[in-house]
Design an enzyme around this catalytic site. Structure first.
Site, PDB file in Angstrom:
ATOM      1  N   SER A 215       0.858  -1.192   0.000  1.00 23.84           N
ATOM      2  CA  SER A 215       0.000   0.000   0.000  1.00 23.84           C
ATOM      3  C   SER A 215       0.887   1.233   0.000  1.00 23.84           C
ATOM      4  CB  SER A 215      -0.932  -0.019   1.209  1.00 23.84           C
ATOM      5  OG  SER A 215      -0.214  -0.115   2.415  1.00 23.84           O
ATOM      6  N   GLY A 217      -0.153   4.577   0.017  1.00 27.52           N
ATOM      7  CA  GLY A 217      -0.848   5.804   0.365  1.00 27.52           C
ATOM      8  C   GLY A 217      -1.641   6.332  -0.814  1.00 27.52           C
ATOM      9  N   GLY A 220      -1.913   4.522  -4.252  1.00 26.61           N
ATOM     10  CA  GLY A 220      -2.655   3.290  -4.472  1.00 26.61           C
ATOM     11  C   GLY A 220      -1.901   2.057  -4.020  1.00 26.61           C
ATOM     12  N   GLY A 246      -4.948   1.397   5.943  1.00 22.13           N
ATOM     13  CA  GLY A 246      -4.303   0.106   5.691  1.00 22.13           C
ATOM     14  C   GLY A 246      -5.171  -1.056   6.148  1.00 22.13           C
ATOM     15  N   ASP A 247      -5.879  -0.873   7.255  1.00 19.69           N
ATOM     16  CA  ASP A 247      -6.762  -1.934   7.750  1.00 19.69           C
ATOM     17  C   ASP A 247      -7.918  -2.167   6.779  1.00 19.69           C
ATOM     18  OD1 ASP A 247      -5.122  -1.999  10.010  1.00 19.69           O
ATOM     19  OD2 ASP A 247      -6.352  -0.499  11.049  1.00 19.69           O
TER      20      ASP A 247
END
Lengths: 311, 311
Positions: A215, A217, A220, A246-247
């Site tokens: 990931s 930020g 993408g 992120g979760d």
């Protein structure tokens, strides 16, 4: 049913103040809920209509508060009791400045017997589960290869694993050959000693990860899998609180795995949910309108198999 | 045995950080203990060798944490269970600046039935007690004249009362004719509408207080009683944390009342303990060396009966 494990379960306390003034005493408005990455994943998964159960250590009065909140939110938990006290994280939100100041308590240490009990508790939940999510840092007292051990138990139960960790917990967890590993850019660079995302992802796969979704930020996601590599981008930039983004990615990946969706669909879901989580004030929640807007406009591009050099 | 009542019992949480930076996340060192004025009084009383019991409302996981701390500190508690959640007060101590930033949660509301139970619980403790201390603010749901009601129960049991409150809780409490009332300068001025300490004390006595001991910070104490009036001053200025200094005064006054000591001795004890509490970092504790130095040098001066005009 998706099982999430949050070894460092916490009570997330939010204090809202009109203005944070060091040295002053503030009367605060209070929100509190169970926290930790796996808890956030479970909230998102349930909002998307799939059952989820939260596993992890809980102890003392703060542990009871966290479990009571999960119960009132309708999120099943299989908590492993510990003699230590569950930690709090306190976020003081200055509503004028729109700025949060965080205070993180140290987590409790766990005994060998408590760790053994947690393994049995998780095993009990794995029967009939469609994915296992392992998220976050390890408490003191738990073996460094805790995530590899949990991966092995999941493999015995035939349940695929999504691993979201960093540092040694990630490095040693790879030995358990998790199905999907989701580092962010910094975690990937730290563990693989390269700033090149696709090169780093390839190294994680050499170390045991079946697939890697990094990931990045606002940039993408990049996925490197046995079936191919992809780059997914949001429809438009997200503004808000990145905590929990992120979760949300992990929740989408676990759902895609549980439902056996094609990779491009999983990745479009993941970027859309991530952006929608940024637009929501609390980790574990997402903005439904933004989710649908992002889902409609997210792009997923196939990357050439051999290309290396993506930063 | 001295019984203390703390209706707004709290869990006092202290977070120590090297430097408080708004907007940043801090890993903190944690101390927590039961808090509230009556709890501080009980700690001081017990340190001075007299038994004390803490009464008050406690609820939820935070209430359990507060009670567990009292138990581990060896302080007996007769807690009245409530459906609400005991509040926390969080003090973030910037160890470089030596400055504390406070965050106070709102306290829980109390039902009529819970208040009736507390009255029975306190009555149970009053058997054989030598003094009752009523300290601090009233939670929502408790009658405004709560302290007067408690004074009446104490009178029935033959137990003298020390009242330390402000605003309406103090004003309405005076109807219970407490033996000793301890306002500070601001509390006294607010309730009596005069800035003159001895005139204010005389008014409190007209309203029901048998004796009044006004705490004037660095200026010591002024006592106005049936037996005479006195001015007590510390041996030397106190430096440190003034939180809990008033509670140390109350502890000394309750002990003097319980042991039937002459007023000048009570007042010398009270100024010495107050200064020694300022020298200690936590409310409810005092610096023993400073206590003995102050006790040896404290001055108590008899004031002429008719003189009014002390500011």
């Amino acid at each position: 049913m998706i099982v999430t494990v949050t070894l460092n379960l916490a009570l997330d306390v939010t204090y809202r103040v009109p203005r944070l003034t060091p040295g002053a005493t503030h009367r605060v408005a209070v929100d509190q809920r169970a926290g930790g990455k796996g808890v956030n994943v479970a909230r998102v998964v349930r909002t998307l209509g799939e059952d989820a159960v939260v596993c992890g250590f809980a102890g003392g009065g703060t542990g009871r508060l966290a479990l009571a909140e999960l119960e009132s939110a309708g999120i099943p938990a299989r908590a492993t009791a510990i003699g230590g006290e569950t930690r709090r994280t306190v976020a003081v939100v200055d509503t004028q400045a729109g700025e949060a100041t965080g205070f993180w308590e140290p987590g409790p240490a766990v005994t060998d017997a408590e760790w053994a009990t947690l393994l049995r508790d998780v095993e009990g939940e794995l029967r009939g589960a469609r994915a296992l999510v392992l998220s976050g840092s390890l408490p003191a007292g738990v073996p460094g290869d805790a995530y590899a051990v949990l991966c092995e138990r999941a493999a015995l139960a035939g349940v695929p694993v999504v691993l979201d960790a960093d540092g040694d917990a990630l490095r040693l967890g790879l030995a358990g050959t998790p199905e999907v590993v989701k580092p962010n850019r910094e975690e990937l660079a730290t563990v693989t000693a390269t700033a090149d995302v696709r090169e780093g992802a390839a190294r994680l796969r050499e170390l045991g990860a079946r697939s890697v979704v990094a990931s990045l930020g606002a940039d993408g996601l990049v996925a490197v899998t046995e079936e191919g590599s992809w780059r997914a981008r949001p429809a438009h930039p997200a503004a808000g609180n990145a905590t929990g983004a992120g979760d949300a990615v992990v929740a989408a990946l676990a759902l895609g795995l549980a439902r056996n969706r094609p990779w491009p669909e999983r990745l479009a879901e993941a970027v859309a949910l991530s952006s929608a989580a940024v637009a929501a004030p609390l980790a574990g929640s997402f903005d439904d309108d933004e989710y649908h807007r992002q889902r409609a406009g997210a792009s997923v591009e196939t990357l050439p198999m051999a290309a290396v050099g993506e930063g």
